[in-house]
Design a protein around this motif. Structure first.
Motif, PDB file in Angstrom:
ATOM      1  N   LYS A 125       0.815  -1.211   0.000  1.00  0.00           N
ATOM      2  CA  LYS A 125       0.000   0.000   0.000  1.00  0.00           C
ATOM      3  C   LYS A 125       0.852   1.266   0.000  1.00  0.00           C
ATOM      4  O   LYS A 125       0.644   2.165  -0.821  1.00  0.00           O
ATOM      5  N   GLU A 126       1.779   1.361   0.912  1.00  0.00           N
ATOM      6  CA  GLU A 126       2.600   2.566   1.052  1.00  0.00           C
ATOM      7  C   GLU A 126       3.460   2.805  -0.184  1.00  0.00           C
ATOM      8  O   GLU A 126       3.588   3.940  -0.657  1.00  0.00           O
ATOM      9  N   MET A 127       4.033   1.749  -0.711  1.00  0.00           N
ATOM     10  CA  MET A 127       4.868   1.886  -1.907  1.00  0.00           C
ATOM     11  C   MET A 127       3.996   2.198  -3.123  1.00  0.00           C
ATOM     12  O   MET A 127       4.395   2.972  -3.990  1.00  0.00           O
ATOM     13  N   GLY A 128       2.804   1.624  -3.175  1.00  0.00           N
ATOM     14  CA  GLY A 128       1.882   1.900  -4.270  1.00  0.00           C
ATOM     15  C   GLY A 128       1.443   3.358  -4.292  1.00  0.00           C
ATOM     16  O   GLY A 128       1.261   3.943  -5.366  1.00  0.00           O
ATOM     17  N   GLU A 129       1.268   3.953  -3.110  1.00  0.00           N
ATOM     18  CA  GLU A 129       0.889   5.371  -3.042  1.00  0.00           C
ATOM     19  C   GLU A 129       1.992   6.259  -3.618  1.00  0.00           C
ATOM     20  O   GLU A 129       1.703   7.252  -4.292  1.00  0.00           O
ATOM     21  N   ILE A 130       3.240   5.901  -3.348  1.00  0.00           N
ATOM     22  CA  ILE A 130       4.362   6.671  -3.901  1.00  0.00           C
ATOM     23  C   ILE A 130       4.352   6.553  -5.425  1.00  0.00           C
ATOM     24  O   ILE A 130       4.487   7.550  -6.134  1.00  0.00           O
ATOM     25  N   LYS A 131       4.171   5.342  -5.910  1.00  0.00           N
ATOM     26  CA  LYS A 131       4.165   5.126  -7.357  1.00  0.00           C
ATOM     27  C   LYS A 131       3.009   5.877  -8.021  1.00  0.00           C
ATOM     28  O   LYS A 131       3.172   6.460  -9.095  1.00  0.00           O
ATOM     29  N   GLU A 132       1.833   5.878  -7.389  1.00  0.00           N
ATOM     30  CA  GLU A 132       0.688   6.600  -7.935  1.00  0.00           C
ATOM     31  C   GLU A 132       0.951   8.104  -7.972  1.00  0.00           C
ATOM     32  O   GLU A 132       0.557   8.787  -8.916  1.00  0.00           O
ATOM     33  N   SER A 133       1.628   8.622  -6.951  1.00  0.00           N
ATOM     34  CA  SER A 133       1.985  10.050  -6.947  1.00  0.00           C
ATOM     35  C   SER A 133       2.935  10.360  -8.103  1.00  0.00           C
ATOM     36  O   SER A 133       2.804  11.399  -8.755  1.00  0.00           O
ATOM     37  N   LEU A 134       3.884   9.476  -8.335  1.00  0.00           N
ATOM     38  CA  LEU A 134       4.816   9.660  -9.455  1.00  0.00           C
ATOM     39  C   LEU A 134       4.072   9.658 -10.788  1.00  0.00           C
ATOM     40  O   LEU A 134       4.355  10.479 -11.664  1.00  0.00           O
ATOM     41  N   LYS A 135       3.116   8.754 -10.935  1.00  0.00           N
ATOM     42  CA  LYS A 135       2.339   8.696 -12.180  1.00  0.00           C
ATOM     43  C   LYS A 135       1.518   9.970 -12.378  1.00  0.00           C
ATOM     44  O   LYS A 135       1.473  10.523 -13.478  1.00  0.00           O
ATOM     45  N   ALA A 136       0.876  10.427 -11.301  1.00  0.00           N
ATOM     46  CA  ALA A 136       0.062  11.642 -11.397  1.00  0.00           C
ATOM     47  C   ALA A 136       0.939  12.843 -11.747  1.00  0.00           C
ATOM     48  O   ALA A 136       0.554  13.687 -12.567  1.00  0.00           O
ATOM     49  N   PHE A 137       2.120  12.910 -11.143  1.00  0.00           N
ATOM     50  CA  PHE A 137       3.032  14.013 -11.431  1.00  0.00           C
ATOM     51  C   PHE A 137       3.502  13.961 -12.876  1.00  0.00           C
ATOM     52  O   PHE A 137       3.535  14.985 -13.559  1.00  0.00           O
ATOM     53  N   SER A 138       3.846  12.777 -13.372  1.00  0.00           N
ATOM     54  CA  SER A 138       4.305  12.681 -14.762  1.00  0.00           C
ATOM     55  C   SER A 138       3.180  13.036 -15.730  1.00  0.00           C
ATOM     56  O   SER A 138       3.416  13.671 -16.755  1.00  0.00           O
ATOM     57  N   ARG A 139       1.930  12.667 -15.391  1.00  0.00           N
ATOM     58  CA  ARG A 139       0.799  13.054 -16.241  1.00  0.00           C
ATOM     59  C   ARG A 139       0.631  14.569 -16.268  1.00  0.00           C
ATOM     60  O   ARG A 139       0.341  15.147 -17.323  1.00  0.00           O
ATOM     61  N   SER A 140       0.816  15.220 -15.115  1.00  0.00           N
ATOM     62  CA  SER A 140       0.675  16.680 -15.092  1.00  0.00           C
ATOM     63  C   SER A 140       1.791  17.346 -15.890  1.00  0.00           C
ATOM     64  O   SER A 140       1.561  18.348 -16.568  1.00  0.00           O
ATOM     65  N   LEU A 141       2.996  16.774 -15.843  1.00  0.00           N
ATOM     66  CA  LEU A 141       4.093  17.315 -16.655  1.00  0.00           C
ATOM     67  C   LEU A 141       3.812  17.137 -18.140  1.00  0.00           C
ATOM     68  O   LEU A 141       4.068  18.043 -18.935  1.00  0.00           O
ATOM     69  N   ILE A 142       3.284  15.994 -18.504  1.00  0.00           N
ATOM     70  CA  ILE A 142       2.937  15.753 -19.907  1.00  0.00           C
ATOM     71  C   ILE A 142       1.921  16.783 -20.375  1.00  0.00           C
ATOM     72  O   ILE A 142       2.042  17.345 -21.470  1.00  0.00           O
ATOM     73  N   LYS A 143       0.939  17.070 -19.541  1.00  0.00           N
ATOM     74  CA  LYS A 143      -0.081  18.055 -19.893  1.00  0.00           C
ATOM     75  C   LYS A 143       0.549  19.436 -20.087  1.00  0.00           C
ATOM     76  O   LYS A 143       0.246  20.130 -21.063  1.00  0.00           O
ATOM     77  N   ILE A 144       1.442  19.821 -19.181  1.00  0.00           N
ATOM     78  CA  ILE A 144       2.119  21.116 -19.293  1.00  0.00           C
ATOM     79  C   ILE A 144       2.944  21.169 -20.573  1.00  0.00           C
ATOM     80  O   ILE A 144       2.902  22.152 -21.319  1.00  0.00           O
ATOM     81  N   PHE A 145       3.713  20.129 -20.826  1.00  0.00           N
ATOM     82  CA  PHE A 145       4.559  20.106 -22.019  1.00  0.00           C
ATOM     83  C   PHE A 145       3.719  20.103 -23.285  1.00  0.00           C
ATOM     84  O   PHE A 145       4.072  20.744 -24.272  1.00  0.00           O
ATOM     85  N   ASP A 146       2.600  19.394 -23.259  1.00  0.00           N
ATOM     86  CA  ASP A 146       1.724  19.344 -24.428  1.00  0.00           C
ATOM     87  C   ASP A 146       1.103  20.714 -24.703  1.00  0.00           C
ATOM     88  O   ASP A 146       0.992  21.127 -25.857  1.00  0.00           O
ATOM     89  N   GLU A 147       0.703  21.414 -23.638  1.00  0.00           N
ATOM     90  CA  GLU A 147       0.116  22.738 -23.800  1.00  0.00           C
ATOM     91  C   GLU A 147       1.128  23.736 -24.358  1.00  0.00           C
ATOM     92  O   GLU A 147       0.744  24.724 -24.971  1.00  0.00           O
ATOM     93  N   ASN A 148       2.401  23.490 -24.134  1.00  0.00           N
ATOM     94  CA  ASN A 148       3.449  24.422 -24.558  1.00  0.00           C
ATOM     95  C   ASN A 148       4.249  23.909 -25.749  1.00  0.00           C
ATOM     96  O   ASN A 148       5.336  24.418 -26.032  1.00  0.00           O
ATOM     97  N   LYS A 149       3.714  22.922 -26.435  1.00  0.00           N
ATOM     98  CA  LYS A 149       4.399  22.356 -27.597  1.00  0.00           C
ATOM     99  C   LYS A 149       4.613  23.414 -28.682  1.00  0.00           C
ATOM    100  O   LYS A 149       5.678  23.486 -29.286  1.00  0.00           O
ATOM    101  N   GLY A 150       3.617  24.256 -28.895  1.00  0.00           N
ATOM    102  CA  GLY A 150       3.726  25.316 -29.901  1.00  0.00           C
ATOM    103  C   GLY A 150       4.831  26.302 -29.558  1.00  0.00           C
ATOM    104  O   GLY A 150       5.568  26.753 -30.436  1.00  0.00           O
ATOM    105  N   LEU A 151       4.955  26.631 -28.281  1.00  0.00           N
ATOM    106  CA  LEU A 151       6.002  27.539 -27.829  1.00  0.00           C
ATOM    107  C   LEU A 151       7.382  26.946 -28.087  1.00  0.00           C
ATOM    108  O   LEU A 151       8.285  27.629 -28.566  1.00  0.00           O
TER     109      LEU A 151
END
Length: 194
Positions: free
Chosen positions: A144-170
């Motif tokens: 459970k505890e290790m899975g929560e860390i991994k889920e946080s990493l996944k959520a963070f990487s998804r948010s970075l992907i969204k930021i990078f995708d929004e700024n692809k034109g830039l």
């Protein structure tokens, strides 16, 4: 992994939206390039600052989850000492890798958005190589505890992907302007030699 595929496409020049076409005379090209660079710098800085805020929030969120994983008592689980030892070693190495990931993200070069994207890809790639086996060992008894860390990493990487995708034109526009600046300086150098 979707995060790495996205970053590779972005850095290698994946298809982006067609930039707006402008007509500029050759004599005005140098001033146009400098104006465009001045326009891109604040946008890139704002995006990099936003990414840094995300990293800071992610780091503070992850500290709590790391503490929970560190404080998990393996003696409450019924298992052989050999298995407990392997799990303890896996937990220790994985948590070290997560803290190293956070440190590298905090020390990310703030030179430009494209460099930040490339560096982020390398940081996550290195993290996955270093931590995969340790994570698998640790989750034998601490799921459970290790899975929560991994889920946080996944959520963070998804948010970075969204930021990078929004700024692809830039990123694409910035790359194009710097390419024009390079070609312009090469042209001026050739003219001086002639």
């Amino acid at each position: 992994m979707a995060f790495f595929d996205f970053l590779r496409k972005l850095v290698q020049g994946g298809k982006a939206e067609e930039p707006e076409k402008e007509k500029v005379s050759l004599s005005d090209l140098g001033a146009w390039v400098e104006n465009k660079i001045k326009d891109f710098k604040p946008q890139e800085k704002a995006t990099l600052d936003f990414i840094q805020e995300k990293v800071d929030f992610f780091a503070s969120e992850l500290k709590e989850k790391i503490n929970a994983a560190e404080s998990f008592d393996l003696n409450t689980k019924k298992a052989e000492d050999r298995i407990k030892s392997a799990v303890e070693e896996g937990r220790k190495k994985y948590l070290e890798a997560v803290e190293y990931l956070i440190g590298r993200l905090n020390n990310l070069k703030k030179e430009g958005l494209e460099e930040a994207i490339t560096d982020t890809d390398k940081i996550f790639s290195d993290f996955n190589k270093r931590s995969r086996l340790s994570y698998e060992r640790a989750t034998i008894l601490i799921g459970k505890e290790m899975g929560e860390i991994k889920e946080s990493l996944k959520a963070f990487s998804r948010s970075l992907i969204k930021i990078f995708d929004e700024n692809k034109g830039l990123v694409e526009s910035s790359r194009l302007v710097f390419l024009i600046k390079l070609k312009l300086s090469q042209s001026e150098k050739i003219e001086q030699e002639i």
